[in-house]
Design an enzyme around this catalytic site. Structure first.
Site, PDB file in Angstrom:
ATOM      1  N   ARG A 115     -37.287  -8.706 -48.305  1.00 10.00           N
ATOM      2  CA  ARG A 115     -36.542  -8.510 -47.071  1.00 10.00           C
ATOM      3  C   ARG A 115     -37.378  -8.991 -45.884  1.00 10.00           C
ATOM      4  NH1 ARG A 115     -36.205  -3.951 -43.938  1.00 10.00           N
ATOM      5  NH2 ARG A 115     -34.370  -3.821 -42.605  1.00 10.00           N
ATOM      6  N   LYS A 184     -46.527   0.055 -52.576  1.00  9.66           N
ATOM      7  CA  LYS A 184     -45.292  -0.606 -52.994  1.00  9.66           C
ATOM      8  C   LYS A 184     -45.424  -1.161 -54.404  1.00  9.66           C
ATOM      9  CE  LYS A 184     -41.838  -3.975 -51.434  1.00  9.66           C
ATOM     10  NZ  LYS A 184     -41.399  -4.853 -50.328  1.00  9.66           N
ATOM     11  N   ARG A 319     -41.807   2.945 -40.845  1.00  9.71           N
ATOM     12  CA  ARG A 319     -43.201   3.305 -41.079  1.00  9.71           C
ATOM     13  C   ARG A 319     -43.372   4.798 -40.902  1.00  9.71           C
ATOM     14  NH1 ARG A 319     -43.038  -1.030 -42.754  1.00  9.71           N
ATOM     15  NH2 ARG A 319     -44.231  -2.915 -42.208  1.00  9.71           N
TER      16      ARG A 319
END
Length: 321
Positions: A115, A184, A319
């Protein structure tokens, strides 16, 4: 130019294979073998080389195989699986001529992206990079929350595969908990074509890190994790087969009921539920607040000093404050 992946398929981790034997088998020069295999490190691989003996992989590669993957699909599956060695992007390729149920997986992507146009990195044999084409009879309005639904289905599959610390970050990231922080391990990119009234042709791109070279971490703007280190029990082919089986069932259900039935399941996986977060817009402006969860259409509910607001995906970044 000789394709390095073609040559890497000639190697295994148990035995040394001579460069001369590879050259004769593939009908190329010995120098071509040497030059191609010298590029192994750019794929995140390490080779053992012995003069006069040959080459050996330091770790085995579980190459993707369409027949093996299909064994994990239901007998009435509409999915059709294709696997290629190298491609710029599975999403871009499927978007050219999307056909309902078409699955395209690539061992290596030269232009993989996530993205906001971010680069996607995965080692050869150390990740899954695949896309699924799916047609929804309604228009784009029917697809609110689709990326969240896909994330939920993927995370639940990973939980069943032994990855108990998997979590979701709005709108499309899969994270692994590491102590008090998160790294991630995967992402989802959804692109679509079609008219406002439908049908909508959707391509769902999914990238997962099964094993991630530690020396690549410096190339990323955030921490990356691997599923193997988090307890993954499946090999690549089984994992992809089970992911596709669950995705197919989930997409059929989504076409009937939308995201709402999956909302509680997504929130149960939300790594930052009830935590202070910052939502950063492309122009740099920031909204701070407490993440309350999701609205029925997948919008983020943010409790700010001015009251609750809804954040739709757009191009914002989330965030932890």
């Amino acid at each position: 130019m000789t394709d390095p992946i073609r040559l890497l398929r000639e190697l295994d981790a148990q035995h040394f294979t001579s460069g001369t034997a590879i050259a004769e088998r593939l009908g190329i020069s010995r120098a071509s073998v040497s030059n191609a295999l010298a590029q192994a490190e750019q794929f995140g691989l390490l080779l053992e080389r012995r003069s006069g003996v040959g080459y050996r992989l330091s770790e085995p590669i579980d190459w993707l195989d369409a027949h093996t993957i299909t064994q994990y699909l239901p007998s009435d599956s509409v999915l059709s699986i294709s696997i290629v060695d190298t491609l710029e992007s599975t999403n871009r390729q499927l978007l050219k001529t999307p056909h309902h149920g078409q699955v395209l997986a690539s061992e290596w992507q030269t232009g993989g992206r996530g993205r906001l146009g971010r680069r996607w990195l995965a080692a050869l044999g150390g990740g899954l990079m695949f896309s699924v084409a799916w047609q929804f009879n309604g228009g784009p309005a029917q697809l609110a929350g689709l990326s969240l639904a896909v994330g939920t289905l993927v995370a639940q599959t990973l939980q069943a595969a032994g990855v108990s610390t998997i979590g979701l970050k709005w709108p499309n990231d899969l994270l692994i908990q590491q102590g008090t922080d998160f790294a991630k391990v995967g992402g989802i990119l959804i692109e679509m074509q079609g008219d406002a009234l439908g049908p909508a042709q959707v391509v769902i791109g999914i990238g997962l890190n099964i094993a991630f070279p530690s020396h690549w971490q410096s190339e990323l703007d955030q921490s990356a994790a691997s599923l193997q280190a988090a307890g993954l029990r499946y090999q690549r082919n089984e994992l992809l087969g089970r992911l596709l089986s669950n995705l197919e069932a989930g997409l059929m259900q989504f076409a009937q009921s939308g995201f709402a039935p999956l909302l509680p399941q997504w929130e149960a996986l939300n790594v930052w539920q009830q935590q202070s977060v910052s939502v950063i817009s492309p122009d740099g402006s920031t909204q701070n607040g407490v993440l309350l969860g999701l609205a029925a259409d997948g919008a983020l509910r943010l409790n700010t000093p001015s009251g609750e607001i809804l954040i739709h995906t757009g191009d914002v970044s989330l965030r932890r404050a």
